[in-house]
Design a protein around this motif. Structure first.
Motif, PDB file in Angstrom:
ATOM      1  N   ASP A  88      -0.785  -0.258   0.088  1.00  0.00           N
ATOM      2  CA  ASP A  88      -1.907   0.268   0.870  1.00  0.00           C
ATOM      3  C   ASP A  88      -3.238  -0.286   0.375  1.00  0.00           C
ATOM      4  O   ASP A  88      -4.146  -0.544   1.164  1.00  0.00           O
ATOM      5  N   ASP A  89      -3.354  -0.468  -0.954  1.00  0.00           N
ATOM      6  CA  ASP A  89      -4.585  -1.041  -1.499  1.00  0.00           C
ATOM      7  C   ASP A  89      -4.749  -2.492  -1.079  1.00  0.00           C
ATOM      8  O   ASP A  89      -5.860  -2.934  -0.764  1.00  0.00           O
ATOM      9  N   ARG A  91      -3.558  -3.846   1.667  1.00  0.00           N
ATOM     10  CA  ARG A  91      -3.844  -3.891   3.109  1.00  0.00           C
ATOM     11  C   ARG A  91      -5.278  -3.463   3.416  1.00  0.00           C
ATOM     12  O   ARG A  91      -5.975  -4.124   4.193  1.00  0.00           O
ATOM     13  N   THR A  92      -5.711  -2.354   2.801  1.00  0.00           N
ATOM     14  CA  THR A  92      -7.028  -1.826   3.163  1.00  0.00           C
ATOM     15  C   THR A  92      -8.166  -2.544   2.454  1.00  0.00           C
ATOM     16  O   THR A  92      -9.212  -2.811   3.050  1.00  0.00           O
ATOM     17  N   SER A 122       3.873  -5.533  -1.331  1.00  0.00           N
ATOM     18  CA  SER A 122       2.449  -5.803  -1.498  1.00  0.00           C
ATOM     19  C   SER A 122       2.157  -7.297  -1.388  1.00  0.00           C
ATOM     20  O   SER A 122       1.177  -7.709  -0.764  1.00  0.00           O
ATOM     21  N   GLU A 275       2.887  11.096  -5.179  1.00  0.00           N
ATOM     22  CA  GLU A 275       2.596   9.690  -5.480  1.00  0.00           C
ATOM     23  C   GLU A 275       2.150   9.528  -6.931  1.00  0.00           C
ATOM     24  O   GLU A 275       2.622   8.649  -7.658  1.00  0.00           O
TER      25      GLU A 275
END
Length: 378
Positions: A88-89, A91-92, A122, A275
């Motif tokens: 997610d890191d 991608r964002t 990732s 998480e």
């Protein structure tokens, strides 16, 4: 350029590549790779500062803000929870942001520290950005273990190698920070060119860990008939230290969770504890393993030094601030059997990477060291 980029002062190959890039040979993506503590992070900040500040009305201010990681055109991604770079890191913070034009500069720079901690998901998320980058976007991946990166990622990056820093140079740095000269050079040699590790070994905690490892190694050289040896368990402090390191790393991740929950909207909290709990367990294991491996590396270094002294090659000693102890331990011992001891240590380090039971592995190692070292005795 009049002065070397920060982090490359003792890295001629890296300095040559990066200075050529800043003179007009710029690539869109780089891989800064080499052992830990060799200047990669500092060089990444300095390189990003030079890229972002070029053409700025206030170059000095732009560089300063990049170096302290507050410039809006710099994105610096770290492993979250002391464990991994989350998909997610990537991608964002990287994939989406790299398509947006710079805020102030003509360029945007994205740095992924410890890039080898990206899992396959990732890394695959990053692949398209590396294949079709925006003209203003530049990426820097930092890794001490580039072999963990996918070949498809590495093939799209220009490599910038950082080699081990010379022991004499590290010793100079430690001396400038107040470390006694002989201890400074010993820590520098033991670090294998890793400035960060050398600083740790010169610290109070590092000195204590060195002492524990030395005591454990020297205990195996005691007379075999000593009845208190098994009860003493000389390997136990190494395990205890590793357990404390793991607990501290886990506590740090949980502290991060508490801080995040304090400011996170209730709707956004869902899934965060789970998480972070996973990250905390992984952080504990990583720190535990790293501490134990360092202790065994220091045990290995002691036997390596005994071999050097036994062969009359004192100039190659790492623990050169322990001449009396090494001379006493090495005197009259068979160098061939000491080499066997060193191989036992390194074999155990390798087996511990495969998740064998640590208590049993260390008990077996030190029992075998005692039997072998006893045969090498006076």
């Amino acid at each position: 350029m009049s002065t070397a980029l920060a982090g490359t002062e003792h890295q001629p190959q890296a300095r040559m590549v990066l200075e050529a890039a800043l003179r007009g040979g710029l690539s869109h993506a780089y891989l800064f790779h080499g052992p830990p503590g060799t200047g990669k992070r500092e060089a990444a900040r300095a390189f990003a500062a030079a890229l972002i500040a070029e053409g700025s009305e206030d170059r000095e201010d732009a560089e300063r803000r990049v170096v302290v990681v507050v410039h809006p055109d710099l994105t610096w991604v770290e492993p979250r929870g002391a464990h991994e770079v989350l998909v997610d890191d990537v991608r964002t913070q990287v994939v989406r942001q790299s398509a947006l034009r710079p805020f102030e500069s003509n360029r945007r720079v994205f740095v992924i520290a410890e890039a080898d901690r990206m899992n396959d998901e990732s890394q695959n998320a990053l692949l398209k950005t590396l294949e079709e980058p925006a003209s203003f976007a530049h990426l820097v991946l930092i890794s001490s273990a580039p072999g963990r990166l996918l070949p498809t990622i590495v093939s799209r990056l220009q490599g910038v190698r950082f080699g081990p820093v010379r022991a004499a140079r590290i010793a100079e740095l430690l001396e400038s920070e107040g470390v006694e000269p002989r201890a400074a050079l010993a820590c520098a040699r033991l670090s294998g060119g890793n400035t960060r590790l050398a600083r740790y070994l010169a610290s109070e905690a590092g000195a204590a860990q060195r002492t524990e490892a030395e005591h454990a190694a020297r205990a195996t050289l005691q007379p075999v008939e000593d009845p208190d040896w098994v009860i003493a368990e000389p390997w136990r402090p190494l395990l205890d230290r590793a357990a404390k390191a793991g607990a501290a790393a886990e506590a740090e991740v949980k502290r991060e969770l508490d801080e995040r929950l304090e400011f996170e909207p209730k709707r956004g909290r869902q899934g965060l504890p789970r998480e972070f709990e996973l990250q905390a367990r992984r952080a504990r294991r990583r720190a535990h393993t790293a501490s134990l491996d360092l202790s065994l590396e220091l045990v290995s270094a002691w036997f390596r030094d005994l071999i050097a002294v036994a062969l009359g090659r004192e100039a190659h000693v790492l623990n050169l601030d322990r001449p009396g102890e090494l001379e006493a331990d090495a005197g009259g011992r068979d160098a061939g059997l000491l080499i066997d001891c060193l191989e036992l240590c390194e074999d155990t380090r390798g087996r511990l990477e495969r998740n064998v039971l640590e208590d049993l592995a260390l008990e077996a190692l030190f029992s075998r060291l005692r039997r072998t070292a006893g045969g090498a005795g006076h």
